[in-house]
Design an enzyme around this catalytic site. Structure first.
Site, PDB file in Angstrom:
ATOM      1  N   THR A  18       7.372  -0.090  -6.695  1.00 42.33           N
ATOM      2  CA  THR A  18       7.542  -1.481  -6.250  1.00 42.33           C
ATOM      3  C   THR A  18       7.059  -2.463  -7.320  1.00 42.33           C
ATOM      4  OG1 THR A  18       7.014  -0.673  -4.015  1.00 42.33           O
ATOM      5  CG2 THR A  18       7.107  -3.047  -4.319  1.00 42.33           C
ATOM      6  N   SER A 113      -3.294  -3.231  -9.107  1.00 47.74           N
ATOM      7  CA  SER A 113      -3.417  -4.235  -8.064  1.00 47.74           C
ATOM      8  C   SER A 113      -4.455  -3.904  -7.001  1.00 47.74           C
ATOM      9  CB  SER A 113      -2.050  -4.463  -7.434  1.00 47.74           C
ATOM     10  OG  SER A 113      -2.097  -5.548  -6.564  1.00 47.74           O
ATOM     11  N   HIS A 114      -4.002  -3.708  -5.754  1.00 44.46           N
ATOM     12  CA  HIS A 114      -4.937  -3.508  -4.641  1.00 44.46           C
ATOM     13  C   HIS A 114      -5.458  -2.079  -4.560  1.00 44.46           C
ATOM     14  CE1 HIS A 114      -0.914  -2.422  -3.468  1.00 44.46           C
ATOM     15  NE2 HIS A 114      -1.417  -1.631  -2.534  1.00 44.46           N
ATOM     16  N   LYS A 126       2.844  -2.576 -16.060  1.00 41.22           N
ATOM     17  CA  LYS A 126       4.190  -3.076 -15.827  1.00 41.22           C
ATOM     18  C   LYS A 126       4.582  -4.064 -16.914  1.00 41.22           C
ATOM     19  CE  LYS A 126       3.285  -6.911 -12.698  1.00 41.22           C
ATOM     20  NZ  LYS A 126       3.833  -7.643 -11.575  1.00 41.22           N
ATOM     21  N   ASP A 278      -6.900 -10.050  -4.534  1.00 41.21           N
ATOM     22  CA  ASP A 278      -6.886  -8.601  -4.773  1.00 41.21           C
ATOM     23  C   ASP A 278      -7.234  -8.261  -6.221  1.00 41.21           C
ATOM     24  OD1 ASP A 278      -4.558  -9.489  -5.963  1.00 41.21           O
ATOM     25  OD2 ASP A 278      -3.441  -7.668  -5.477  1.00 41.21           O
ATOM     26  N   ASP A 280      -5.697  -7.722  -9.010  1.00 42.97           N
ATOM     27  CA  ASP A 280      -5.107  -8.452 -10.134  1.00 42.97           C
ATOM     28  C   ASP A 280      -4.858  -9.920  -9.826  1.00 42.97           C
ATOM     29  OD1 ASP A 280      -3.146  -7.675  -8.314  1.00 42.97           O
ATOM     30  OD2 ASP A 280      -1.570  -7.680  -9.830  1.00 42.97           O
ATOM     31  N   ASP A 282      -3.117 -11.574  -7.518  1.00 45.83           N
ATOM     32  CA  ASP A 282      -1.854 -12.156  -7.054  1.00 45.83           C
ATOM     33  C   ASP A 282      -1.762 -12.269  -5.535  1.00 45.83           C
ATOM     34  OD1 ASP A 282      -1.587  -9.420  -6.793  1.00 45.83           O
ATOM     35  OD2 ASP A 282       0.335  -9.281  -7.832  1.00 45.83           O
ATOM     36  N   ARG A 283      -2.617 -11.531  -4.814  1.00 44.42           N
ATOM     37  CA  ARG A 283      -2.572 -11.624  -3.344  1.00 44.42           C
ATOM     38  C   ARG A 283      -3.623 -12.599  -2.827  1.00 44.42           C
ATOM     39  NH1 ARG A 283      -1.492  -5.783  -0.611  1.00 44.42           N
ATOM     40  NH2 ARG A 283       0.074  -5.072  -2.121  1.00 44.42           N
ATOM     41  N   THR A 345      11.384  -5.675  -0.635  1.00 47.45           N
ATOM     42  CA  THR A 345       9.958  -5.761  -0.938  1.00 47.45           C
ATOM     43  C   THR A 345       9.709  -5.683  -2.446  1.00 47.45           C
ATOM     44  OG1 THR A 345       9.340  -4.827   1.178  1.00 47.45           O
ATOM     45  CG2 THR A 345       7.758  -4.554  -0.612  1.00 47.45           C
ATOM     46  N   GLU A 365       4.814 -10.411   3.427  1.00 46.42           N
ATOM     47  CA  GLU A 365       3.850 -10.154   4.497  1.00 46.42           C
ATOM     48  C   GLU A 365       2.580  -9.493   3.985  1.00 46.42           C
ATOM     49  OE1 GLU A 365       3.202  -6.800   4.997  1.00 46.42           O
ATOM     50  OE2 GLU A 365       4.773  -6.368   3.524  1.00 46.42           O
ATOM     51  N   SER A 366       2.660  -8.907   2.776  1.00 46.70           N
ATOM     52  CA  SER A 366       1.529  -8.179   2.213  1.00 46.70           C
ATOM     53  C   SER A 366       0.523  -9.098   1.531  1.00 46.70           C
ATOM     54  CB  SER A 366       2.047  -7.148   1.213  1.00 46.70           C
ATOM     55  OG  SER A 366       2.869  -7.778   0.242  1.00 46.70           O
ATOM     56  N   LYS A 377       3.410 -13.676  -7.612  1.00 48.14           N
ATOM     57  CA  LYS A 377       2.630 -14.255  -6.531  1.00 48.14           C
ATOM     58  C   LYS A 377       1.284 -14.668  -7.097  1.00 48.14           C
ATOM     59  CE  LYS A 377       1.577  -9.632  -4.612  1.00 48.14           C
ATOM     60  NZ  LYS A 377       2.536  -8.666  -5.157  1.00 48.14           N
ATOM     61  N   ARG A 497       4.692   2.552   6.297  1.00 46.15           N
ATOM     62  CA  ARG A 497       4.406   1.212   6.799  1.00 46.15           C
ATOM     63  C   ARG A 497       5.327   0.929   7.981  1.00 46.15           C
ATOM     64  NH1 ARG A 497       1.077  -0.298   2.854  1.00 46.15           N
ATOM     65  NH2 ARG A 497       1.681  -0.340   0.652  1.00 46.15           N
TER      66      ARG A 497
END
Ligand code: VG1
Ligand code: CO
Length: 544
Positions: A18, A113-114, A126, A278, A280, A282-283, A345, A365-366, A377, A497
């Site tokens: 993802t 990330s998370h 990435k 989070d 990195d 972005d959340r 997603t 939604e995440s 994000k 999920r």
């Protein structure tokens, strides 16, 4: 300094998910693993000779080693300049901002990330293109194909760069510039939001705030913006020192993993506004006093209040959300008379819509929300957006969300994650359900009747590329729905999920606790998919 051409052999399993390639640190530390993937990125790109590459990561374990390896390879492959965040640090949105502000060819972001970090945790990498956004599927697939045939790596023999000191050094004819990781991003945020109004709000003592950086990358960003620029008092930013293992925690801003923040926000003397970000950066999670804002609702509230914020006062061109995200933002788009797109997603699917000027805001939604200011994000951006709204409206977080529900109805929403389940069992569950999709419409499932069922496929409205197999959607008469999807970011087994959504127009029922309101739908998900039997789990690992 010698240029080296080192023979290598393809390594299997280097297909990006993802959001980039994520594996255990132990996998990334295998000889040639990182090098093969990085060379495959460079071999899949054209026209970067003498151009600029942005390089940085979330500071997790192996970040510093990987930066040195990649910088040497960038020099050998012919980049003219590498911009690297001081200490090897760049949050994901900051990297996006730097790529755009400095006209870079692209960037490499090191993050899982998370996912947890440390020697036994996860690492990730990435590539982001010149627009500042994650590589589109066509490019990630090209990179993957290259990993299957790669036979040599280009690097140079050179000493490590001093990442601690700002300034430039030469590396085999390439310039390495160590930059302030915060400056470009903070300047961009300052142009979008009314910092003076937010500073006045904080200074007036009318609200107290708490931001949990979760020992991840946002600590220095939150300190610079919330504390130094906006005057938040000491103690407002917690866990603000980035650690290679995130202090042993799980840097995922949800009510389960951001426990310290949740305890504070539900205490008797709780602050008025809480937020977390989070690994990195972005959340984001937004919490009012004893009130958690669901990410899907947060996106809708931002869209409905965007006119109050300087950077968006001219109006929104359109909005987008990932497919499993609730339709709360759709209702706002309808009221505003603007387009609303539904994408698979992953942030890479918003890039074309943002570049084409079709949308201004988008989210998932995440706990991801963002806009056309960057192509990722952006956690801190979302926090400032909320603070700007609070400064203008002078109401509490809860009051703002409740009045939003009153106007648009409530999209009652929850995601149930079954983490680390047996991968073949999870795939079999999905395969069985996929086979039954065509026969489901008209069938009764518990309290519901299936109206439509499909495996989500997306045709990009800008370049007409098609992406299929993006999640099983089961919609019921009356508008409730369930989505089943397997995660594409995990590194252990599979994560199932289950996304649950019901629409409640009746204000009298808006106070019902989410899991209670969704109980009939949760039962329907079990009876449709047989989750217990397939996974051996009686409870989800995480409920958000
Ligand atoms: C998850 C989220 C997705 C998000 C992705 C990357 O993916 O569901 O919405 O874009 O993580 O976010 P998956 O495939 O595990 O469901 V981040 O902050 O981890 O870069
Ligand atoms: Co992230």
């Amino acid at each position: 300094m010698a240029l080296l051409t080192l023979p290598t052999r393809p390594i299997e399993g280097q297909r990006p998910g993802t959001s980039g390639l994520r594996k255990k640190v132990a996998v990334f530390r295998q000889s040639g693993y990182l090098e093969n993937f990085v060379q495959s990125i460079f071999d899949s790109l054209e026209g970067f000779a003498s151009q600029t590459l942005v390089l940085g990561g979330d500071g997790r374990y192996f970040n510093d080693r990987a930066i040195q390896i990649i910088a040497r390879m960038a020099a050998a492959n012919g980049f003219g300049r590498v911009l690297v965040g001081q200490g090897g640090i760049l949050s994901t949105p900051a990297a996006s901002a730097v790529i755009r502000a400095r006209g870079a060819f692209g960037g490499i972001i090191l993050s899982a990330s998370h996912n947890p970090g440390g020697p036994d945790g996860d690492f990730g990498i990435k590539y982001n293109a010149g627009n500042g956004g994650p590589a589109p599927e066509s490019l990630t697939e090209a990179i993957y194909r290259r990993t299957l045939t790669i036979d040599r790596i280009l690097t140079v023999e050179a000493a490590d760069i001093d990442l601690g000191r700002l300034g430039t050094t030469a590396l085999h004819g390439m310039t390495v510039e160590v930059i302030d990781p915060v400056a470009d991003h903070a300047a961009l945020l300052e142009r979008l939001f009314d910092f003076d109004a937010i500073a006045r709000l904080i200074g007036s003592g009318r609200i107290r705030l708490k931001f949990d950086a979760m020992h991840a990358v946002t600590g220095p960003y939150a300190r610079a913006v919330l504390t130094e620029r906006l005057g938040a008092p000491p103690g407002s930013v917690i866990n603000d020192v980035p650690l290679p293992d995130f202090g042993g925690g799980h840097p995922d801003p949800n009510p389960t993993y951001a426990e310290e923040l949740m305890v504070a926000m539900f205490a008797d003397d709780a602050p008025d506004f809480g937020a977390a970000s989070d690994g990195d950066g972005d959340r984001n999670m937004i919490v009012g006093r004893r009130f958690v804002v669901t990410p899907s609702d947060s996106l809708a509230v931002l869209a409905a209040n965007a006119h109050l914020v300087p950077g968006y006062a001219a109006g929104l061109k359109g909005v987008a959300r990932s497919m499993p995200t609730s339709a709360a933002v759709d209702a706002v788009a309808k009221a505003l008379g603007i387009a609303c797109y539904e994408t698979p997603t992953g942030w890479k699917f918003f890039g074309n819509l943002l570049d084409a000027g079709r949308i201004t805001l988008c989210g998932e939604e995440s706990a991801g929300t963002g806009s056309d200011h960057v192509r990722e994000k952006d956690g801190l951006w979302a926090v400032l957006f909320w603070l700007n709204i609070l400064a203008v409206r002078g109401e509490s977080v809860e009051a703002i969300v409740r009045s939003h529900w009153q106007r648009f109805g409530r999209h009652v929403y929850s995601r149930h994650d079954y983490e680390g389940v047996d991968a073949p069992a999870a795939q079999a569950l999905m395969a069985r359900l996929r086979e039954r999709l065509a026969s489901l419409p008209g069938q009764r499932v518990g309290a519901f009747v299936v109206a439509q069922a499909d495996d989500f496929a997306y045709t990009d409205p800008v370049d007409a590329s098609v992406t299929s197999g993006q999640g099983l959607r089961i919609g019921f008469e009356g508008g409730s729905r369930i989505v089943f999807r397997l995660s594409g970011t995990g590194t252990e087994g599979a994560t199932l999920r289950v996304y649950l959504e019901a629409y409640e127009p009746d204000v009298a029922k808006h106070g019902i606790e989410t899991q209670v309101a969704l109980a009939p739908l949760i039962a329907a998900a079990e009876s449709l998919a047989g989750i217990r039997a397939a996974t051996g789990r009686t409870q989800p690992t995480v409920i958000t």
